[in-house]
Design a protein around this motif. Structure first.
Motif, mmCIF file in Angstrom:
data_model
loop_
_atom_site.group_PDB
_atom_site.id
_atom_site.type_symbol
_atom_site.label_atom_id
_atom_site.label_comp_id
_atom_site.label_asym_id
_atom_site.label_seq_id
_atom_site.Cartn_x
_atom_site.Cartn_y
_atom_site.Cartn_z
ATOM 1 N N VAL A 82 46.100 23.346 36.533
ATOM 2 C CA VAL A 82 45.626 23.989 35.840
ATOM 3 C C VAL A 82 44.565 24.117 36.618
ATOM 4 O O VAL A 82 44.350 25.443 36.339
ATOM 5 C CB VAL A 82 45.026 22.888 34.839
ATOM 6 N N ARG A 83 44.471 23.762 37.679
ATOM 7 C CA ARG A 83 43.873 24.728 38.453
ATOM 8 C C ARG A 83 44.189 25.655 39.299
ATOM 9 O O ARG A 83 43.942 27.024 39.791
ATOM 10 C CB ARG A 83 42.802 23.150 40.157
ATOM 11 N N GLY A 84 45.106 25.758 39.569
ATOM 12 C CA GLY A 84 46.328 26.514 40.157
ATOM 13 C C GLY A 84 46.156 27.340 39.138
ATOM 14 O O GLY A 84 46.184 28.727 39.728
ATOM 15 N N ILE A 85 46.467 27.494 38.479
ATOM 16 C CA ILE A 85 46.887 28.535 37.216
ATOM 17 C C ILE A 85 45.051 29.126 36.967
ATOM 18 O O ILE A 85 45.279 30.291 36.660
ATOM 19 C CB ILE A 85 46.794 27.943 36.111
ATOM 20 N N ILE A 90 42.222 34.157 37.462
ATOM 21 C CA ILE A 90 41.192 33.820 37.356
ATOM 22 C C ILE A 90 40.294 34.488 38.862
ATOM 23 O O ILE A 90 39.572 35.491 38.968
ATOM 24 C CB ILE A 90 40.232 32.780 36.463
ATOM 25 N N GLY A 91 40.614 33.752 39.485
ATOM 26 C CA GLY A 91 39.906 33.383 40.982
ATOM 27 C C GLY A 91 39.454 32.883 41.607
ATOM 28 O O GLY A 91 39.385 32.084 40.737
ATOM 29 N N PRO A 92 40.033 32.949 43.275
ATOM 30 C CA PRO A 92 38.633 31.964 43.595
ATOM 31 C C PRO A 92 37.845 31.192 43.308
ATOM 32 O O PRO A 92 36.996 30.162 43.922
ATOM 33 C CB PRO A 92 39.439 30.972 45.003
ATOM 34 N N VAL A 93 36.832 32.580 42.747
ATOM 35 C CA VAL A 93 35.494 32.444 42.987
ATOM 36 C C VAL A 93 34.610 31.294 41.609
ATOM 37 O O VAL A 93 34.556 30.587 41.493
ATOM 38 C CB VAL A 93 34.777 33.788 43.344
ATOM 39 N N LYS A 94 35.174 32.048 40.588
ATOM 40 C CA LYS A 94 35.252 31.878 39.359
ATOM 41 C C LYS A 94 36.326 30.723 38.396
ATOM 42 O O LYS A 94 35.583 30.897 36.484
ATOM 43 C CB LYS A 94 34.673 32.893 38.289
ATOM 44 N N GLY A 95 37.102 30.806 38.713
ATOM 45 C CA GLY A 95 37.904 29.945 38.338
ATOM 46 C C GLY A 95 38.166 28.830 38.727
ATOM 47 O O GLY A 95 38.050 28.349 37.033
ATOM 48 N N TYR A 248 51.496 25.418 28.779
ATOM 49 C CA TYR A 248 51.652 25.796 28.990
ATOM 50 C C TYR A 248 51.354 27.402 29.321
ATOM 51 O O TYR A 248 50.022 28.929 29.493
ATOM 52 C CB TYR A 248 52.331 25.903 30.020
ATOM 53 N N ILE A 249 51.692 28.405 28.633
ATOM 54 C CA ILE A 249 51.308 29.552 27.974
ATOM 55 C C ILE A 249 50.263 29.815 27.628
ATOM 56 O O ILE A 249 49.578 30.550 27.379
ATOM 57 C CB ILE A 249 52.569 30.057 27.022
ATOM 58 N N PHE A 250 50.359 29.133 26.926
ATOM 59 C CA PHE A 250 48.040 28.675 25.517
ATOM 60 C C PHE A 250 47.123 29.279 26.693
ATOM 61 O O PHE A 250 46.139 30.182 26.817
ATOM 62 C CB PHE A 250 48.474 28.102 24.643
ATOM 63 N N THR A 251 47.489 28.320 27.547
ATOM 64 C CA THR A 251 46.355 28.073 28.834
ATOM 65 C C THR A 251 46.522 29.067 29.585
ATOM 66 O O THR A 251 45.702 29.799 29.849
ATOM 67 C CB THR A 251 46.836 26.596 29.633
ATOM 68 N N MET A 252 47.880 29.673 30.065
ATOM 69 C CA MET A 252 47.985 30.933 31.209
ATOM 70 C C MET A 252 47.113 32.162 30.153
ATOM 71 O O MET A 252 46.642 32.820 30.605
ATOM 72 C CB MET A 252 49.357 30.901 31.494
ATOM 73 N N LEU A 253 47.625 32.704 29.050
ATOM 74 C CA LEU A 253 47.066 33.528 28.445
ATOM 75 C C LEU A 253 45.605 33.185 28.306
ATOM 76 O O LEU A 253 44.700 34.412 28.447
ATOM 77 C CB LEU A 253 47.650 33.928 26.914
#
Length: 266
Positions: A82-85, A90-95, A248-253
């Motif tokens: 999930v961290r990879g998603i 979202i980006g390495p700073v705010k993700g 996965y799809i729900f989390t990714m979207l």
């Protein structure tokens, strides 16, 4: 028309009685009354699967070790996934700050879906529209709140209604489309996608099991029962794939929608 039927059945003799109302398939009678709250089978399954997920993660990280055991490794793999998603979208700073939220979405949906193939349960709570609805509304509240916090109330809705780089003459058409798409269609499609896939999968599993039960007897229909029995592992493996894919799809979207709120288009 009389509600009672007498039907000649080739191998079952005669049936006399009333056919069940089809609506009974969708009724979940109340099992426990707690004042204004009613608890039915779906709620109990949701409590059970949530408790199992919470117990597994609690045990995994109660006393974490440098060299993790199997349970800790499995839970860490889920979080890293999930961290990879979050980082990629979202980006390495705010993700990273959204990893707990997205992990909760992923694990909750995954375990709710797994109830579809869990013996003695065989009913995913996500096949009841209330669960996907609450999840979709929660995601909607979060990404709208993030957008307002990051861009300000006026800035966020201005960005939604008037995307930059578009000829002003097109705003008459584009503005209502953008508002409806972002504020209504996004949560609606999140809800319907999860709900429809879980209902369809649940029906497929039920049909497979009922076919085995009905036809796996020494009579002319036996080949159908054997075919259903041989196909059942394929059906279950396919459903396991769909179970994980929908989580996965729900989390990714959700991550995509949060990203659009965090980093507006320019």
């Amino acid at each position: 028309m009389t509600p009672f039927l007498a039907v000649e059945v080739t191998y079952g003799g005669e049936f006399e009685g009333a056919l069940d109302n089809i609506n009974a398939l969708f009724d979940m009678p109340t099992l426990v009354e707690l004042g204004p709250l009613s608890i039915n089978r779906t709620i109990l399954i949701a409590f059970l699967m949530t408790g199992i997920a919470a117990f597994l993660f609690f045990r995994a990280f109660k006393s974490p070790t440098v060299v993790p055991g199997k349970l800790q490794s499995a839970c860490e793999m889920v979080i890293d996934f999930v961290r990879g998603i979050a980082v990629d979208i979202i980006g390495p700073v705010k993700g990273p700050k959204f990893v707990p939220l997205l992990t909760t979405f992923f694990v909750f949906i995954l375990f709710m879906n797994l109830a579809k193939l869990t013996p003695f349960l065989m009913l995913p709570p996500t096949s009841r529209i209330a669960f996907p609805l609450v999840l979709a509304v929660t995601a909607w509240v979060i990404y709208v709140s993030v957008g307002i916090r990051e861009q300000g109330f006026g800035g966020y809705f201005k960005e939604l209604a008037f995307p930059p780089g578009v000829p002003k003459a097109l705003y008459l058409i584009l503005t209502p489309i953008e508002l409806i798409s972002n504020l209504l269609l996004r949560p609606f499609t999140l809800m319907v996608r999860l709900f429809a896939n879980m209902v369809a999968g649940h029906i497929l599993v039920v049909i497979t099991l009922v076919t085995i039960h009905v036809f796996l007897y020494p009579r002319p229909g036996l080949p159908v029962g054997i075919l259903a029995l041989l196909a059942s592992p394929v059906v279950f493996i396919f459903e396991l794939f769909i179970i994980a894919l929908q989580a996965y799809i729900f989390t990714m979207l959700t991550a995509v929608y949060i990203s659009s709120s965090v980093e507006p288009a320019h």
